[in-house]
Design a protein around this motif. Sequence first.
Motif, short mmCIF file in Angstrom:
data_model
loop_
_atom_site.label_atom_id
_atom_site.label_comp_id
_atom_site.label_asym_id
_atom_site.label_seq_id
_atom_site.Cartn_x
_atom_site.Cartn_y
_atom_site.Cartn_z
N ARG A 72 0.81 -1.22 0.00
CA ARG A 72 0.00 0.00 0.00
C ARG A 72 0.84 1.27 0.00
NH1 ARG A 72 -2.79 -3.43 3.63
NH2 ARG A 72 -1.76 -2.49 5.42
N LEU A 73 2.16 1.13 0.10
CA LEU A 73 3.03 2.31 0.16
C LEU A 73 3.61 2.65 -1.21
CD1 LEU A 73 5.09 1.55 3.42
CD2 LEU A 73 3.11 3.06 3.18
N PRO A 74 3.71 3.92 -1.53
CA PRO A 74 4.34 4.29 -2.81
C PRO A 74 5.84 4.12 -2.80
CG PRO A 74 3.75 6.26 -1.55
CD PRO A 74 3.19 5.09 -0.80
N TRP A 75 6.44 4.15 -1.59
CA TRP A 75 7.90 4.04 -1.46
C TRP A 75 8.21 3.64 -0.02
CZ3 TRP A 75 11.80 6.10 1.51
CH2 TRP A 75 13.11 5.92 1.03
N TYR A 76 9.29 2.90 0.19
CA TYR A 76 9.66 2.51 1.55
C TYR A 76 11.15 2.21 1.59
CZ TYR A 76 9.46 -2.17 -0.47
OH TYR A 76 9.68 -3.25 -1.27
N ASP A 77 11.72 2.26 2.79
CA ASP A 77 13.10 1.83 3.04
C ASP A 77 13.15 1.27 4.44
OD1 ASP A 77 15.76 1.34 3.22
OD2 ASP A 77 16.43 3.35 2.68
N LEU A 78 13.29 -0.02 4.56
CA LEU A 78 13.25 -0.68 5.86
C LEU A 78 14.55 -0.58 6.65
CD1 LEU A 78 11.42 -4.02 4.88
CD2 LEU A 78 10.42 -1.92 5.80
N GLU A 79 15.63 -0.20 6.00
CA GLU A 79 16.93 -0.23 6.67
C GLU A 79 17.10 0.91 7.67
OE1 GLU A 79 19.88 -1.17 8.42
OE2 GLU A 79 19.57 -2.56 6.77
N PRO A 80 16.92 2.18 7.33
CA PRO A 80 17.14 3.23 8.33
C PRO A 80 15.99 3.35 9.33
CG PRO A 80 16.42 4.22 6.28
CD PRO A 80 16.61 2.75 6.00
N GLY A 81 14.88 2.74 9.05
CA GLY A 81 13.69 2.87 9.91
C GLY A 81 12.56 3.47 9.10
N GLU A 82 11.50 2.70 8.92
CA GLU A 82 10.38 3.12 8.08
C GLU A 82 9.18 3.40 8.99
OE1 GLU A 82 8.23 4.55 5.85
OE2 GLU A 82 9.73 3.69 4.50
N CYS A 83 8.87 4.70 9.15
CA CYS A 83 7.82 5.07 10.11
C CYS A 83 6.44 4.63 9.65
CB CYS A 83 7.84 6.59 10.33
SG CYS A 83 7.48 7.57 8.86
N ALA A 84 6.27 4.28 8.38
CA ALA A 84 4.95 3.89 7.88
C ALA A 84 4.60 2.44 8.20
CB ALA A 84 4.89 4.12 6.37
N VAL A 85 5.55 1.67 8.71
CA VAL A 85 5.28 0.28 9.08
C VAL A 85 5.76 0.02 10.50
CG1 VAL A 85 5.43 -0.54 6.70
CG2 VAL A 85 7.48 -0.56 8.13
N GLU A 86 5.36 -1.12 11.06
CA GLU A 86 5.74 -1.46 12.43
C GLU A 86 6.93 -2.40 12.49
OE1 GLU A 86 1.16 -1.19 14.18
OE2 GLU A 86 1.96 -3.12 13.49
#
Length: 349
Positions: free
Chosen positions: A56-70
Amino acid sequence: MADLQDELNATTEVGELDRPSAPAEPPHPDPLQARDLLARHPVADGYCGLPGALDRLPWYDLEPGECAVETDLPRLRAGGTGALLWALATAPDRPVTSTLEQLDLVQHVVSRYPERLRLAHSASETADARAHGRIAVVIGPAPAAAAGDSLGTLRALHALGLRALSLSDAPWAPRDRGLTRLGEQMVREMNRLGMLVDLTGAAPATAHRVLDMSKAPVVLTHSGARALNSHPDNAPDDLLTALRAQRGLCLVPCSVARTGPALRDVADHLDHVRHIAGPETVGLCGMYDTGDTHPEGLGDPTGYPALIAELIDRGWPEPDLSLLTWGNVQRVLRGVEFTARAARRRNRS
């Protein structure tokens, strides 16, 4: 006069000494002890909705910390997570196609973070990922509709990496009859392939029929104790007892709706499942990134050390905690693989 004042002061001091001391506060759970345990026995989280959240996200980056996910990578590391079952979110109007899209997304996400994540198709690959400092990703569960009422589709999804299927609301698992003939064939094929059967939310007739016929251990990927909370996904005591006899696994969720609003509520459910089904039959799932509301103190995976500290404070010994966090999921994965190998040997003979 000075002597009298000294005597009054001395009397006051003696009186203060004679006052009863305030009761000592009970010791707080030690998070450092919990973190040390999780370093040796990391959490294998049985139900994570990250693929659907990322979709559901247009863009994400899980490495530095992604505030849109838990469940970004820093929080997984901080919470002591070593493996995850990634649940697939499929569209009701196109379940097979959307499942294929979710499988493709999982492959892409894992390949994007090769130093942090590793796709695991078996217990040995899960253990290998942990040994190399990666978080193991096991794909599943997917809803039963993903298989499209087809043994061939089920086999194709397994070949693409799916390792768990939920039987809740399957048309071949009617609530009043347990399993149709096709349903029994699907369960046998999952046993033959080495795919986990997820009974979360399944009708009682379905759950007990599967427990009777499955040669491999089955799982409840996100079920609390019905005795403590009447949520329909939660397991009654008779099902927990049958699950123990079948050497299956109940993964207790961090979910307000299923277990309650506080960390202690989740611990109460873990205590209950352990008491009824035994320490070999209880595990953990966060239900993070599923849209569920989480108990206070367990809003994301960084809360796992506090939960383990609570269980240590309740007297859980390390062998039971090691089964809860890592050992039971590994045992079930190995049991499913052993059943599949045995079935393939029988077919060749």
